[in-house]
Write an enzyme that holds these catalytic residues in place. Sequence first.
Site, mmCIF file in Angstrom:
data_model
loop_
_atom_site.group_PDB
_atom_site.id
_atom_site.type_symbol
_atom_site.label_atom_id
_atom_site.label_comp_id
_atom_site.label_asym_id
_atom_site.label_seq_id
_atom_site.Cartn_x
_atom_site.Cartn_y
_atom_site.Cartn_z
ATOM 1 N N ARG A 41 -0.925 -8.632 -3.581
ATOM 2 C CA ARG A 41 -0.665 -10.038 -3.279
ATOM 3 C C ARG A 41 0.614 -10.419 -4.019
ATOM 4 O O ARG A 41 0.944 -9.841 -5.054
ATOM 5 C CB ARG A 41 -1.807 -10.917 -3.782
ATOM 6 C CG ARG A 41 -3.134 -10.656 -3.102
ATOM 7 C CD ARG A 41 -4.269 -11.398 -3.823
ATOM 8 N NE ARG A 41 -5.542 -11.088 -3.195
ATOM 9 C CZ ARG A 41 -6.355 -10.116 -3.604
ATOM 10 N NH1 ARG A 41 -6.038 -9.365 -4.653
ATOM 11 N NH2 ARG A 41 -7.496 -9.895 -2.977
ATOM 12 N N LYS A 65 -7.612 -10.934 -8.018
ATOM 13 C CA LYS A 65 -8.515 -12.078 -8.011
ATOM 14 C C LYS A 65 -9.690 -11.812 -8.939
ATOM 15 O O LYS A 65 -10.167 -10.679 -9.046
ATOM 16 C CB LYS A 65 -9.042 -12.319 -6.592
ATOM 17 C CG LYS A 65 -8.071 -13.011 -5.681
ATOM 18 C CD LYS A 65 -8.742 -13.297 -4.343
ATOM 19 C CE LYS A 65 -7.830 -14.069 -3.430
ATOM 20 N NZ LYS A 65 -8.462 -14.303 -2.125
ATOM 21 N N HIS A 137 2.318 -12.849 2.583
ATOM 22 C CA HIS A 137 1.084 -12.090 2.793
ATOM 23 C C HIS A 137 1.203 -11.106 3.962
ATOM 24 O O HIS A 137 0.411 -10.177 4.080
ATOM 25 C CB HIS A 137 -0.079 -13.071 3.030
ATOM 26 C CG HIS A 137 -1.344 -12.652 2.381
ATOM 27 N ND1 HIS A 137 -1.499 -12.564 1.009
ATOM 28 C CD2 HIS A 137 -2.529 -12.270 2.913
ATOM 29 C CE1 HIS A 137 -2.724 -12.169 0.734
ATOM 30 N NE2 HIS A 137 -3.372 -11.978 1.874
ATOM 31 N N ARG A 140 1.380 -7.501 2.951
ATOM 32 C CA ARG A 140 0.069 -6.975 2.559
ATOM 33 C C ARG A 140 -0.703 -6.545 3.808
ATOM 34 O O ARG A 140 -1.293 -5.466 3.846
ATOM 35 C CB ARG A 140 -0.681 -8.046 1.770
ATOM 36 C CG ARG A 140 -2.062 -7.648 1.305
ATOM 37 C CD ARG A 140 -2.594 -8.750 0.358
ATOM 38 N NE ARG A 140 -4.005 -8.681 0.124
ATOM 39 C CZ ARG A 140 -4.591 -7.913 -0.794
ATOM 40 N NH1 ARG A 140 -3.850 -7.118 -1.542
ATOM 41 N NH2 ARG A 140 -5.894 -7.932 -0.962
ATOM 42 N N HIS A 163 -10.318 -5.438 -2.369
ATOM 43 C CA HIS A 163 -11.357 -6.204 -1.683
ATOM 44 C C HIS A 163 -12.724 -5.847 -2.257
ATOM 45 O O HIS A 163 -13.059 -4.674 -2.375
ATOM 46 C CB HIS A 163 -11.367 -5.899 -0.184
ATOM 47 C CG HIS A 163 -10.206 -6.444 0.554
ATOM 48 N ND1 HIS A 163 -9.791 -5.947 1.773
ATOM 49 C CD2 HIS A 163 -9.351 -7.465 0.276
ATOM 50 C CE1 HIS A 163 -8.752 -6.631 2.200
ATOM 51 N NE2 HIS A 163 -8.459 -7.554 1.304
ATOM 52 N N TYR A 172 -8.745 -5.208 9.530
ATOM 53 C CA TYR A 172 -7.532 -4.493 9.899
ATOM 54 C C TYR A 172 -7.768 -3.396 10.924
ATOM 55 O O TYR A 172 -6.826 -2.850 11.470
ATOM 56 C CB TYR A 172 -6.872 -3.889 8.655
ATOM 57 C CG TYR A 172 -6.475 -4.929 7.646
ATOM 58 C CD1 TYR A 172 -5.371 -5.744 7.851
ATOM 59 C CD2 TYR A 172 -7.221 -5.105 6.477
ATOM 60 C CE1 TYR A 172 -5.020 -6.713 6.936
ATOM 61 C CE2 TYR A 172 -6.865 -6.078 5.547
ATOM 62 C CZ TYR A 172 -5.764 -6.868 5.789
ATOM 63 O OH TYR A 172 -5.422 -7.816 4.883
#
Length: 173
Positions: A41, A65, A137, A140, A163, A172
């Site tokens: 990110r 995150k 983004h 990414r 993730h 994806y």
Amino acid sequence: KLPGALTAEEVERLLAAPRGDSPQAVRDRAMLELLYATGMRVSELLDLRLGSVHMGMGFVKALGKGSKERIIPVGRAALAALDAYLNGARGKLAKRGSAEDALFLNVRGERMTRQGFWKILKKYALEAGIGSKLSPHTLRHSFATHLLEGGADLRAVQEMLGHADISTTQIYT
């Protein structure tokens, strides 16, 4: 909603857009290469410190995150761009006596901001003829899409993206 991704040719044009050997061009090339090579990110990229990069081992440590740290492999092209930046351009951007340990610095010798990066990205997107479908983004998304199209394992891509849930990565496919 499916995330937008650039084609491989568009990514190549974008990565080639920072031309010349000015400290800013060398820095911009390193940022774009690293962002695409790792799928980080933008906030993770800009939060990197000098000690986050392990050139000899070919990886970066990113804080994602939820303050989760992850180790992300970096390819040869991004390592070469980072090496050029660290061994010349960064020293020219750093201000004398600065204790800033941020990896990427702006022209004032301070940590690059998200807004600063966004302006840089827009400039190179226009130069590369990519236009309005690019956001920070998007690189990414392009990273993940291109890996999966190339036959990468979904779990490996999940790990690299950081993730927590595989269903997030499955978008994806």
